[in-house]
Design an enzyme around this catalytic site. Structure first.
Site, short mmCIF file in Angstrom:
data_model
loop_
_atom_site.label_atom_id
_atom_site.label_comp_id
_atom_site.label_asym_id
_atom_site.label_seq_id
_atom_site.Cartn_x
_atom_site.Cartn_y
_atom_site.Cartn_z
N GLU A 1 40.54 51.95 49.74
CA GLU A 1 41.76 51.96 49.28
C GLU A 1 42.79 52.65 49.86
O GLU A 1 43.66 53.34 49.07
CB GLU A 1 41.94 51.86 47.84
N GLU B 1 35.47 45.41 45.42
CA GLU B 1 35.75 45.76 43.77
C GLU B 1 36.41 44.43 43.23
O GLU B 1 37.23 43.81 43.75
CB GLU B 1 36.67 46.94 43.69
#
Length: 479
Positions: free
Chosen positions: A171, A380
């Site tokens: 991320e 995720e």
């Protein structure tokens, strides 16, 4: 499209779950570990929920065998975890390797393999060594590129042959924006121009590491993990459609185009130049970005974003994040002249105002497949909510409903033609939320820990644990 029949998940599909070092390990200052920026940041008043920190977290460092045994009972095919850079290299540099730290991860990998669980290793999940932040400002300096490559070489040589899947950066879009735009992550700054420069350095580091992995001829695959929230227009008004296009270019393509094509999108560059935000590009930078070819793209998916037009004159500016856990406490936010994010009237929201939109995952996967033609690993996906322990049990039907609908969306996307190689829920056990303490729970396994950080740390499988067990044993046929 609506299908008459959905394809089956492949037999080698990676049914997994995930965690991050700082959020689960604890043991923040033992066995030679150095400080990370998070070890210091959490000690600044007001930066975390009720002053919570990861000094103990859920003590995975001392309880990893217990956790892996629960994973094996669940039937996990893979487990995605991150390595704490400062546990392996206390000063951030490869001239001092902490063998005790390296041994912890080696032992964890061996324990997973002994239970036929594929380790998926995230090289960087936000916990930069404090020594590098102090030495040259961390990601604000180009020096980070060489140090990051040296760090990864230590890992590649230590774990080659045992780890097949590597996530280079987790991320990048989130840790850069939260660190340099919203100031809620280290180093806690609000500086848009520095944000774009930091992001460029991270892109170069990611490309250099992918190239190093391939140069070393490591048997395996590597790719970055991106937090993707597909953008919608509020309605068909052309300006609202344009706002959604702006948001997709600046908050999605701006990263994924670089990962997959080695090029920044033209619309984004035009915006940066017009607004005095263009980052410095050195000789060889663009060639480096172009040369790196990821083997897969990791996608962290939680929600979509709905957009409306946001004029320069009187437009809505950057707002604050909802860390209260009170539904409806998030207001409009955006960038004047580009977009503003608004509530989608057609989807439900979590207590943290995250839109629950499984169809959005299918839409996002299709966009990626169409634009990049690259295998995708869901690294995720999960639901953070208040879980209640009742008579020794946790009945989290809401999480089962959330995960089930998202798995079905993945299957629909695969039927559409998307190549999805794995699915990792966030998270395996309950853990420390960066900004929300221990109140926001994601795991299949309840951990007795709270904001007092004095819990027993007892592990209790939730209803969702036994549901996922059936999903895996049926290879996705039972949802």
């Amino acid at each position: 499209m609506e299908h008459k029949k959905l394809v089956k998940f492949p037999e080698n599909f990676l049914w997994g779950s995930a965690s991050a070092a700082y959020q689960v390990e604890g043991a923040h200052d033992i066995d030679g570990k150095g400080l990370s920026v998070w070890d210091n940041f959490v000690r600044i008043s007001g930066k975390t929920f009720q002053g919570t920190n990861g000094d103990i977290a859920v003590d995975h460092y001392h309880r990893y065998k217990e956790d892996v045994a629960l994973m094996a009972e669940l039937g996990l095919k893979s487990y995605r975890f991150s390595i704490a850079w400062s546990r392996v290299l206390p000063n951030g540099r490869a001239d001092e390797v902490n063998q005790a730290g390296l041994k912890f991860y080696s032992d964890l990998i061996d324990e997973l393999l002994a239970h036929n669980i594929e380790p998926v290793v995230t090289i960087y999940h936000w916990d930069l060594p404090q020594a590098l932040q102090d030495a040259y400002g961390g990601w604000e300096s180009r020096q980070i590129i060489a140090d990051f490559v040296s760090y990864t070489e230590v890992l590649f040589h230590a774990f080659k042959g045992r780890v097949k899947y590597w996530v280079s950066l987790n991320e990048q879009n989130i840790f850069t924006q939260l660190g340099w735009v919203l100031a809620v992550h280290p180093p806690g700054k609000r500086d848009m121009k520095t944000f774009y420069q930091v992001n460029h350095h991270a892109n170069l580091a990611n490309a250099a590491v992918i190239n190093k992995f391939h140069e070393l001829n490591i048997d395996g695959k590597i790719g970055p993990s991106f937090a993707y929230s597909p953008n919608y227009a509020l309605d068909s008004h052309p300006l609202n459609v344009l706002a959604a296009e702006n948001a997709e270019e600046l908050f999605a393509n701006f990263w994924m185009d670089v990962y997959c094509y080695g090029e920044y999108p033209l619309v984004a560059l035009a915006y940066l130049r017009e607004n005095g935000l263009m980052f410095e590009v050195a000789d060889g930078d663009l060639e480096l970005l172009k040369s790196a070819k990821p083997d897969f793209l990791g996608i962290n998916y939680y929600q979509t974003s709905t957009n409306a037009w946001n004029p320069l004159d009187g437009g809505v500016g950057i707002g604050e994040m909802n860390t209260s856990g009170k539904k409806g406490s998030s207001g409009d936010n955006g960038i004047p002249g580009l977009y503003k994010k608004v509530a989608n009237p057609f989807v439900k929201r979590t207590n943290w105002d995250w839109e629950i939109d499984p169809t959005g995952l299918r839409i996002g996967l299709r966009r990626i497949a169409s634009r990049y033609r690259i295998p995708v690993m869901i690294t995720e996906n999960g639901l953070g909510e208040y879980d209640k322990l009742e008579d020794g049990q946790i009945h989290d039907d809401y999480r089962i409903s959330y995960l089930s609908s998202h798995i079905k969306a993945i299957q629909e996307a695969m039927t559409d033609g998307v190549n999805v190689i794995g699915y990792h829920t966030w998270s395996y056990t309950d853990l420390l939320s960066w900004l929300n303490g221990y109140q926001k729970r994601y795991g299949f396994v309840y951990v007795n820990q709270d904001e007092t950080m004095t819990g027993s740390l007892k592990r209790i499988p939730k209803d969702s644990y036994y549901w996922y067990q059936k999903v895996i044993s049926s290879n996705g046929e039972v949802l």
